[in-house]
Each structure stands twice: as structure tokens, then as C-alpha cells.
Design a protein around this motif. Structure first.
Motif, PDB file in Angstrom:
ATOM      1  N   LYS A  37      26.913  63.619  38.541  1.00 32.52           N
ATOM      2  CA  LYS A  37      26.740  62.542  39.650  1.00 32.52           C
ATOM      3  C   LYS A  37      26.554  63.090  41.046  1.00 32.52           C
ATOM      4  O   LYS A  37      25.588  62.518  41.675  1.00 32.52           O
ATOM      5  CB  LYS A  37      27.731  61.683  39.562  1.00 32.52           C
ATOM      6  N   ILE A  38      27.412  64.209  41.355  1.00 32.23           N
ATOM      7  CA  ILE A  38      27.074  64.956  42.616  1.00 32.23           C
ATOM      8  C   ILE A  38      25.674  65.340  42.741  1.00 32.23           C
ATOM      9  O   ILE A  38      24.742  64.927  43.627  1.00 32.23           O
ATOM     10  CB  ILE A  38      27.911  65.930  43.016  1.00 32.23           C
ATOM     11  N   GLY A  40      22.840  64.449  40.846  1.00 34.99           N
ATOM     12  CA  GLY A  40      21.859  63.306  40.804  1.00 34.99           C
ATOM     13  C   GLY A  40      21.719  62.638  42.049  1.00 34.99           C
ATOM     14  O   GLY A  40      20.709  62.031  42.653  1.00 34.99           O
ATOM     15  N   LEU A  41      22.949  62.154  42.905  1.00 33.99           N
ATOM     16  CA  LEU A  41      22.962  61.425  43.880  1.00 33.99           C
ATOM     17  C   LEU A  41      22.350  62.589  45.161  1.00 33.99           C
ATOM     18  O   LEU A  41      21.486  61.962  45.835  1.00 33.99           O
ATOM     19  CB  LEU A  41      24.256  61.007  44.487  1.00 33.99           C
ATOM     20  N   SER A  42      22.512  63.605  45.247  1.00 33.79           N
ATOM     21  CA  SER A  42      22.269  64.497  46.149  1.00 33.79           C
ATOM     22  C   SER A  42      20.590  64.929  46.125  1.00 33.79           C
ATOM     23  O   SER A  42      20.010  64.916  47.274  1.00 33.79           O
ATOM     24  CB  SER A  42      23.112  65.919  46.027  1.00 33.79           C
ATOM     25  N   GLY A  44      18.334  62.695  45.225  1.00 32.93           N
ATOM     26  CA  GLY A  44      17.786  61.399  44.902  1.00 32.93           C
ATOM     27  C   GLY A  44      16.510  61.372  46.210  1.00 32.93           C
ATOM     28  O   GLY A  44      15.686  60.490  46.018  1.00 32.93           O
ATOM     29  N   SER A  45      16.700  61.919  47.335  1.00 30.79           N
ATOM     30  CA  SER A  45      15.752  61.673  48.405  1.00 30.79           C
ATOM     31  C   SER A  45      14.795  63.090  48.545  1.00 30.79           C
ATOM     32  O   SER A  45      13.923  62.984  49.609  1.00 30.79           O
ATOM     33  CB  SER A  45      16.443  61.657  49.833  1.00 30.79           C
ATOM     34  N   ASN A  68      20.901  52.480  37.646  1.00 33.83           N
ATOM     35  CA  ASN A  68      20.496  53.722  38.152  1.00 33.83           C
ATOM     36  C   ASN A  68      21.391  54.654  38.028  1.00 33.83           C
ATOM     37  O   ASN A  68      22.413  54.998  38.564  1.00 33.83           O
ATOM     38  CB  ASN A  68      20.501  53.727  39.744  1.00 33.83           C
ATOM     39  N   ASP A  69      21.165  55.258  36.668  1.00 38.26           N
ATOM     40  CA  ASP A  69      22.289  56.269  36.139  1.00 38.26           C
ATOM     41  C   ASP A  69      21.965  57.587  36.690  1.00 38.26           C
ATOM     42  O   ASP A  69      20.982  58.191  36.241  1.00 38.26           O
ATOM     43  CB  ASP A  69      22.267  56.235  34.477  1.00 38.26           C
ATOM     44  N   GLU A  70      22.723  58.075  37.726  1.00 36.10           N
ATOM     45  CA  GLU A  70      22.403  59.516  38.364  1.00 36.10           C
ATOM     46  C   GLU A  70      22.330  60.565  37.324  1.00 36.10           C
ATOM     47  O   GLU A  70      22.286  61.521  37.860  1.00 36.10           O
ATOM     48  CB  GLU A  70      23.317  59.663  39.659  1.00 36.10           C
ATOM     49  N   THR A  71      23.376  60.432  36.308  1.00 34.57           N
ATOM     50  CA  THR A  71      23.653  61.504  35.464  1.00 34.57           C
ATOM     51  C   THR A  71      22.561  61.859  34.470  1.00 34.57           C
ATOM     52  O   THR A  71      22.520  62.715  33.697  1.00 34.57           O
ATOM     53  CB  THR A  71      25.051  61.506  34.786  1.00 34.57           C
ATOM     54  N   GLN A 111      25.645  70.452  48.440  1.00 34.22           N
ATOM     55  CA  GLN A 111      26.446  69.215  47.915  1.00 34.22           C
ATOM     56  C   GLN A 111      27.582  69.635  46.999  1.00 34.22           C
ATOM     57  O   GLN A 111      28.771  69.404  47.233  1.00 34.22           O
ATOM     58  CB  GLN A 111      25.602  68.149  47.384  1.00 34.22           C
TER      59      GLN A 111
END
Length: 189
Positions: A37-38, A40-42, A44-45, A68-71, A111
Motif C-alpha cells: 500500500k505504501i 502503491g500510494l507513493s 500514484g502521481s 482503487n486497490d493500491e496493492t 517513502q
């Protein structure tokens, strides 16, 4: 003299607190999904990264459930002090993929280290496709439409089969009831 004694006492009590914490045993561990998750979220942009690709079925699930499954598409191996990351991505056509890869490595390492103090020792990126942004957005919409249509068809089929089964069960129950009534007459022996 009194001030220096107080400073000494304050320093000593802070040190004693720190030493007390160091004597406490235990371990800090992270589930894979936390690191996923860290990651995937990191990322994203990142410019030029259209999506982390979890494969056809996870993309369908994402569109049906509208999450929106970040994993999805993020694999990790988490050790006690180190992490290895594997990603499957779709890159934007016309963008420098090597630069996207370098940006992914930089952001992921920063991150993960910042949040967990784990060292990222490996980042592997598998580019599974390239698309224009327009093509990616069009495909996402058409995939959602197809998934919605498939879900509707499945629901209709399930409903029809359920009705057939219900009718058969009702007929069977009536037959059992009649047989029970016929067999309940007293017999003369």
C-alpha cells in the motif's frame, strides 16, 4: 551551581528513559500488504505511469466494485530490515520509460524508508503495455461497460436457475407430502 545540577538531572532522567526503552524486547514487523500500500500510494502521481497493472481479472474486479486497490500489481518481499519490490505497469506512450523507472525507484525507496525505516534493496518493474492517455481512459470505460454487462447477464442467469430450482423443490415437497399422507394410513396386520 543549582542550575547546572538541574540540567544534569534532566539529562540523566532523559537518558534513563531512553535506556529503559532499549531494554524492552519485541519486534516490529510489517505485513506485505502494508508495504504494498505504501508503494502503491507513493507512485500514484508519477508522470507517465498510467497504472500499476494487476492483470485482467483484477482490473475487472476494480471496475465492478469501483475501488482503487493500491496493492494490485505490487509484489513485495519484506524482511526484517530490507524490502524488495516488483511492479507491473502500463506506461504512457511517448514518455521516457527509463525516467519513469528511475522516478519509481526514488519515490518508493524514500517513502518506504521514511515510513518504516526498512531499506529498499531492489525495485523491479515489468512494463506490460504502453498506451496513450486517451486510449487508456477509453479502455477503462469500455472495460467497465463490459464488466457491468457481464455482471447483469450473470445475475439474470442465476435468477432464472434459482426460479427453476425453487419450482422443482416445491414439486418434490408436494410429492413427499402426498407419499407421507398415503403411508400414514393405519395398516392391519
Amino acid at each position: 551551581m543549582e542550575n547546572s545540577n538541574r540540567k544534569e538531572q534532566n539529562s540523566k532522567s532523559e537518558t534513563e528513559i531512553k535506556n529503559d526503552n532499549n531494554n524492552i524486547r519485541g519486534a516490529l514487523t510489517y505485513e506485505d500488504k502494508v508495504i504494498q500500500k505504501i508503494v502503491g500510494l507513493s507512485i500514484g502521481s508519477i508522470d507517465g505511469l498510467l497504472t500499476v497493472d494487476g492483470g485482467f481479472f483484477s482490473n475487472i474486479a476494480e471496475k465492478i466494485v469501483n475501488t482503487n486497490d493500491e496493492t494490485a500489481g505490487v509484489g513485495v518481499e519484506v524482511g526484517r530490515k530490507q524490502v524488495a519490490v516488483d511492479l507491473s505497469i502500463v506506461a504512457e506512450y511517448g514518455k521516457n520509460i527509463a525516467e519513469i523507472y528511475e522516478e519509481i525507484k526514488k519515490i518508493v525507496a524514500k517513502q518506504v524508508s521514511q515510513m518504516t525505516e526498512l531499506e529498499v534493496v531492489e525495485v523491479n518493474v515489468d512494463v506490460t503495455d504502453i498506451k496513450t492517455r486517451e486510449q487508456y481512459e477509453k479502455d477503462a470505460v469500455s472495460l467497465e461497460d463490459r464488466a457491468t454487462s457481464a455482471a447483469g447477464t450473470a445475475n439474470k442467469t442465476i435468477s432464472e436457475q434459482s426460479n427453476k430450482l425453487s419450482g422443482k423443490m416445491k414439486n418434490t415437497a408436494e410429492k413427499v407430502k402426498k407419499n407421507a399422507e398415503n403411508n400414514s394410513e393405519p395398516r392391519v396386520e
